[in-house]
Design an enzyme around this catalytic site. Structure first.
Site, PDB file in Angstrom:
ATOM      1  N   CYS A 123       0.795  -1.237   0.000  1.00  0.00           N
ATOM      2  CA  CYS A 123       0.000   0.000   0.000  1.00  0.00           C
ATOM      3  C   CYS A 123       0.826   1.284   0.000  1.00  0.00           C
ATOM      4  CB  CYS A 123      -0.959   0.017   1.194  1.00  0.00           C
ATOM      5  SG  CYS A 123      -1.551  -1.586   1.736  1.00  0.00           S
ATOM      6  N   ARG A 152       6.516 -11.489   5.375  1.00  0.00           N
ATOM      7  CA  ARG A 152       5.945 -11.365   6.722  1.00  0.00           C
ATOM      8  C   ARG A 152       6.481 -12.496   7.603  1.00  0.00           C
ATOM      9  NH1 ARG A 152      -0.392 -10.106   5.068  1.00  0.00           N
ATOM     10  NH2 ARG A 152       0.073  -8.319   3.710  1.00  0.00           N
ATOM     11  N   GLN A 170       1.096 -10.947  -3.527  1.00  0.00           N
ATOM     12  CA  GLN A 170      -0.309 -10.560  -3.467  1.00  0.00           C
ATOM     13  C   GLN A 170      -0.770 -10.011  -4.809  1.00  0.00           C
ATOM     14  OE1 GLN A 170      -0.072  -7.690  -0.151  1.00  0.00           O
ATOM     15  NE2 GLN A 170      -1.509  -8.996   0.938  1.00  0.00           N
ATOM     16  N   ASP A 172      -2.447  -7.383  -5.611  1.00  0.00           N
ATOM     17  CA  ASP A 172      -2.837  -6.185  -4.877  1.00  0.00           C
ATOM     18  C   ASP A 172      -3.306  -5.090  -5.826  1.00  0.00           C
ATOM     19  OD1 ASP A 172      -3.208  -5.080  -2.436  1.00  0.00           O
ATOM     20  OD2 ASP A 172      -1.092  -4.949  -1.898  1.00  0.00           O
ATOM     21  N   HIS A 174      -5.199  -0.896  -5.682  1.00  0.00           N
ATOM     22  CA  HIS A 174      -5.753   0.216  -4.907  1.00  0.00           C
ATOM     23  C   HIS A 174      -6.497   1.157  -5.834  1.00  0.00           C
ATOM     24  CE1 HIS A 174      -2.514  -1.289  -2.264  1.00  0.00           C
ATOM     25  NE2 HIS A 174      -3.396  -1.023  -1.329  1.00  0.00           N
ATOM     26  N   LYS A 254     -15.344  -3.335   5.277  1.00  0.00           N
ATOM     27  CA  LYS A 254     -14.768  -4.221   4.266  1.00  0.00           C
ATOM     28  C   LYS A 254     -15.741  -5.321   3.878  1.00  0.00           C
ATOM     29  CE  LYS A 254     -12.504  -7.313   7.609  1.00  0.00           C
ATOM     30  NZ  LYS A 254     -11.279  -8.090   7.915  1.00  0.00           N
ATOM     31  N   HIS A 300      -8.592  -0.671  -0.814  1.00  0.00           N
ATOM     32  CA  HIS A 300      -7.669  -1.798  -1.005  1.00  0.00           C
ATOM     33  C   HIS A 300      -8.492  -2.970  -1.532  1.00  0.00           C
ATOM     34  CE1 HIS A 300      -4.689  -0.066   1.956  1.00  0.00           C
ATOM     35  NE2 HIS A 300      -5.807   0.442   2.436  1.00  0.00           N
TER      36      HIS A 300
END
Length: 426
Positions: A123, A152, A170, A172, A174, A254, A300
């Protein structure tokens, strides 16, 4: 000495049989065993736990997934990004990750008297790209997407095949938008999610809408507006969903979506999260129609979750029997004897030239070659004997369609290409 004993109880014998069948099927579909048997991936002790090595066959499946993912996102108005795997530690202070997520982050690195951090999320990078220039309200919505690898820290005891790892990619994305664009953008994400998941045979979902928790950032008005937008988008989509009161993140409401596999198990993959926190932390703005600076809404979203975990789900869903379009090797050409090897190589070259993933396998008796192909779950086998060489044909056996008879090579190529394009079997 104490010994723990687990037991189950059932109302009738049919329920017990169904449970035992489920357990046996789950064992048969275990992605760790299939991944080893089909040579798809490994986790090497010498490199460390939770770090995935994609072998050639697994890598080609990943390549197909990534190519399809990129194509669909470009069609839906997303711009693709590539960003670094590390950043200065100060970036993670601004984002709040060092305060709220430190236990899941790796130790920092000292480089030329500056501290750097492996990224746990993508992000902040996307926000920095947004901040590179001034934006007008006319620019919105802005959609960016990245297949971004993150790292992680997970305890070694919690690691589990592809499902729980320490480094993963990911899917991902946005979206930066205005308040009144939230509903349409969420609906667009829901449509995109369904389109992608249907490709892989996932059509049953469990959907949850999570609302404001006790501790949260952002005012009541924007929380209510965002939550209503998520609810309206789900209603428009026609999907049934459950409300998880107070289950939202501290930074926004979410939607979480679980897919159902061939055994009826549910897997958390897709998520859509509205964020009021990071735009404030990074002080991102745009100029509205009155030439005043305002703060955009940030969304997200991930569809597959992580490529590693999704690949593990795919392996277990298909039990390693990937459909033709997704199979790492789509056709294996088998000579009756090595006398036909030259023609087999010619056939294989033609298949490859037309984009079909093919290989020749020889050196064993034909029954053994066929058995090996079956064990490797190859969708198509093209057998070549003296007659096939003479007539420029192949005798085709389909894993899903049985014996298809003797076919001209060009016809075999045409039918295979058509099936791949339509994502069916032959």
């Amino acid at each position: 000495m104490l010994q723990r004993i687990y037991g189950t109880a059932w109302e009738n014998e049919e329920q017990l049989k169904a449970y035992l069948h489920f357990k046996e099927e789950a064992k048969r579909r275990d992605h760790r065993r299939i991944g080893q048997d089909l040579d798809l991936f490994s986790i090497q002790d010498e490199a460390g736990g939770g770090l995935v090595f994609w072998h050639p066959k697994g890598a080609i499946v990943r390549h197909i997934i990534e190519d399809s993912w990129k194509k669909i996102h470009i069609e839906h108005g997303y711009d693709l990004l590539y960003t670094p795997h590390v950043a200065r530690a100060d970036l993670w202070k601004i984002s709040g990750h060092l305060d709220f997520y430190r236990e899941n982050m790796y130790d920092q690195m000292n480089i030329e008297d500056e501290l750097y951090q492996l990224r746990p999320m993508n992000c902040p990078y996307h926000i920095l790209i947004y901040k590179r220039k001034l934006h007008s309200y006319r620019d919105f919505p802005i959609r960016v997407a990245e297949l971004g690898t993150v790292y992680r820290y997970e305890l070694s005891g919690s690691l589990h095949g592809l499902f729980r790892v320490r480094g993963f990619t990911q899917d991902d994305a946005h979206i930066f938008c205005l308040d009144d664009q939230i509903k349409d953008e969420i609906r667009g994400v829901l449509d995109l999610t369904e389109k992608i998941l249907l490709q892989f045979g996932f059509s049953k979902y469990e959907v949850n809408l999570s609302t404001r928790p006790e501790k949260a950032v952002g005012g009541d008005d924007i929380w209510e507006k965002a939550t209503s937008a998520l609810r309206d988008a789900l209603d428009d989509k026609g999907w049934s969903y459950q409300i998880d009161e107070g289950g939202g993140a501290f930074y926004g409401p979410k939607i979480d979506l679980k897919i159902e596999d061939a055994l009826g198990r549910k897997w958390q993959c897709s998520t859509i999260q509205v964020d009021f926190n990071l735009p404030q932390r990074f002080d991102i703005t745009y100029v509205d129609s009155n030439l005043e600076k305002k703060r955009p809404i940030m969304i997200h979203r991930a569809v597959l979750g992580s490529l590693e975990r999704f690949f593990g789900v795919l392996i277990e869903h298909y039990a390693g029997d990937f459909p033709l379009w997704l199979a790492p090797i789509q056709a294996r050409v088998l000579p009756v004897t090595d006398t036909q090897l030259e023609f087999c190589n010619e056939v294989t070259s033609k298949l490859k030239a037309d984009g079909i993933r093919a290989e020749v396998c020889h050196g064993e008796r034909l029954p053994k070659l066929i058995r090996n192909a079956e064990m490797q779950k190859i969708p198509l086998m093209a057998v070549v004997g003296p007659k096939e060489v003479e007539t420029q044909t192949v005798t085709v056996r389909s894993r899903f369609g049985g014996e298809l008879g003797t076919i001209a090579v060009d016809d075999f190529i045409s039918r295979t290409k058509s099936a791949v394009e339509k994502r069916t079997s032959i």
